[in-house]
Design a protein around this motif. Sequence first.
Motif, short mmCIF file in Angstrom:
data_model
loop_
_atom_site.label_atom_id
_atom_site.label_comp_id
_atom_site.label_asym_id
_atom_site.label_seq_id
_atom_site.Cartn_x
_atom_site.Cartn_y
_atom_site.Cartn_z
N PRO A 52 -56.95 30.57 23.20
CA PRO A 52 -57.00 30.42 21.75
C PRO A 52 -58.03 29.36 21.35
O PRO A 52 -58.42 28.53 22.16
CB PRO A 52 -55.59 29.97 21.40
CG PRO A 52 -55.11 29.25 22.60
CD PRO A 52 -55.73 29.98 23.76
N CYS A 53 -58.43 29.38 20.08
CA CYS A 53 -59.50 28.48 19.64
C CYS A 53 -59.09 27.02 19.75
O CYS A 53 -59.92 26.16 20.02
CB CYS A 53 -59.93 28.81 18.22
SG CYS A 53 -58.61 28.69 17.00
N CYS A 54 -57.80 26.74 19.55
CA CYS A 54 -57.27 25.38 19.71
C CYS A 54 -55.77 25.50 19.95
O CYS A 54 -55.16 26.53 19.68
CB CYS A 54 -57.57 24.51 18.50
SG CYS A 54 -56.94 25.14 16.94
N LEU A 55 -55.19 24.45 20.47
CA LEU A 55 -53.78 24.51 20.84
C LEU A 55 -52.87 24.56 19.61
O LEU A 55 -51.81 25.19 19.65
CB LEU A 55 -53.42 23.33 21.73
CG LEU A 55 -54.19 23.30 23.06
CD1 LEU A 55 -53.76 22.11 23.89
CD2 LEU A 55 -53.99 24.58 23.83
N LEU A 56 -53.31 23.94 18.51
CA LEU A 56 -52.49 23.98 17.30
C LEU A 56 -52.45 25.40 16.72
O LEU A 56 -51.43 25.83 16.20
CB LEU A 56 -53.01 22.99 16.26
CG LEU A 56 -52.22 22.87 14.97
CD1 LEU A 56 -50.77 22.48 15.26
CD2 LEU A 56 -52.87 21.86 14.04
N ALA A 57 -53.56 26.12 16.83
CA ALA A 57 -53.59 27.51 16.33
C ALA A 57 -52.61 28.37 17.11
O ALA A 57 -51.95 29.24 16.56
CB ALA A 57 -55.00 28.07 16.44
N ARG A 58 -52.51 28.14 18.43
CA ARG A 58 -51.57 28.91 19.23
C ARG A 58 -50.13 28.58 18.82
O ARG A 58 -49.30 29.47 18.67
CB ARG A 58 -51.78 28.63 20.71
CG ARG A 58 -50.85 29.48 21.58
CD ARG A 58 -51.11 29.28 23.03
NE ARG A 58 -50.84 27.89 23.41
CZ ARG A 58 -51.11 27.37 24.59
NH1 ARG A 58 -51.70 28.10 25.50
NH2 ARG A 58 -50.82 26.13 24.86
N ALA A 79 -52.80 26.98 11.37
CA ALA A 79 -53.41 25.65 11.31
C ALA A 79 -54.30 25.46 12.53
O ALA A 79 -54.12 26.12 13.56
CB ALA A 79 -52.32 24.58 11.27
N HIS A 80 -55.27 24.58 12.39
CA HIS A 80 -56.20 24.30 13.48
C HIS A 80 -56.35 22.80 13.62
O HIS A 80 -56.34 22.08 12.62
CB HIS A 80 -57.55 24.95 13.21
CG HIS A 80 -57.47 26.44 13.13
ND1 HIS A 80 -57.66 27.24 14.22
CD2 HIS A 80 -57.16 27.26 12.10
CE1 HIS A 80 -57.50 28.50 13.86
NE2 HIS A 80 -57.19 28.54 12.57
N ASP A 81 -56.53 22.33 14.85
CA ASP A 81 -56.66 20.90 15.04
C ASP A 81 -58.12 20.47 15.07
O ASP A 81 -59.03 21.29 14.92
CB ASP A 81 -55.89 20.44 16.28
CG ASP A 81 -56.44 21.02 17.56
OD1 ASP A 81 -57.61 21.44 17.59
OD2 ASP A 81 -55.68 21.04 18.54
N LYS A 120 -59.99 19.61 17.41
CA LYS A 120 -60.78 20.08 18.56
C LYS A 120 -60.94 21.60 18.55
O LYS A 120 -61.21 22.19 19.57
CB LYS A 120 -60.13 19.63 19.86
CG LYS A 120 -60.14 18.12 20.02
CD LYS A 120 -59.67 17.58 21.34
CE LYS A 120 -58.84 18.41 22.20
NZ LYS A 120 -58.32 17.74 23.39
N CYS A 121 -60.81 22.21 17.39
CA CYS A 121 -60.89 23.66 17.28
C CYS A 121 -62.30 24.12 17.67
O CYS A 121 -63.31 23.53 17.27
CB CYS A 121 -60.56 24.11 15.86
SG CYS A 121 -60.54 25.90 15.69
N THR A 122 -62.37 25.21 18.45
CA THR A 122 -63.66 25.73 18.90
C THR A 122 -64.12 26.92 18.07
O THR A 122 -65.16 27.50 18.37
CB THR A 122 -63.56 26.15 20.38
OG1 THR A 122 -62.51 27.12 20.52
CG2 THR A 122 -63.29 24.94 21.26
ZN LIG Z 1 -58.44 26.60 16.06
#
Ligand SMILES: [Zn+2]
Length: 120
Positions: free
Chosen positions: A79-85, A91-93, A95-97
Motif C-alpha cells: 500500500p502507499c502508506c501504512l495509515l492508508a492500509r 487517510a494517508h500519513d 510518508k505516503c508514496t
Molecule cells: Zn498513502
Amino acid sequence: MTPHRRYQHGATVGAVLLAATATGAGLYGMYVPAVVFGFGVLVLTEAAFREHRRHQRLVLEHDWARRRSQGETPPPLTPCCLLARASKGEAHDHKCTDVSQWAHHAEPHTSAPAAQDCAS
Ligand SMILES: [Zn+2]
C-alpha cells in the motif's frame, strides 16, 4: 541493519531456544510446560515474521525516497502508506508514496495555507 532486523533476530533466537526447551520438557514428561513453551514459540515466530515485514517495508520506503530525491518518478508502493492500509484508503500519513495524495496536504517546509486562512 534496521532496528526491525535486530528485533527479528532476537525473536528468532528466542523461538529456537523455546522450541528446544519445549522439546526437552516434552521428552521428560512435563507436558504442561511444554505446551506453554510451545505457545511462546508461536508468539515469537509471529513477532519475527512481523519484524521481517516491517524491515522490508522500511527498505522499500527508503529506496522509494532515494529514487525520488534523484529526480525519478517511481510508482507508489503497495500500500502507499501504512495509515492508508489501516484506514482502508481514507487517510494517508506523512510518508505516503502516492504523490496524488500530496495535493490534499501542505508540502513540507512551506507555510501552511490553513494558517493563512485562520489569520484572515
Ligand atoms: Zn498513502
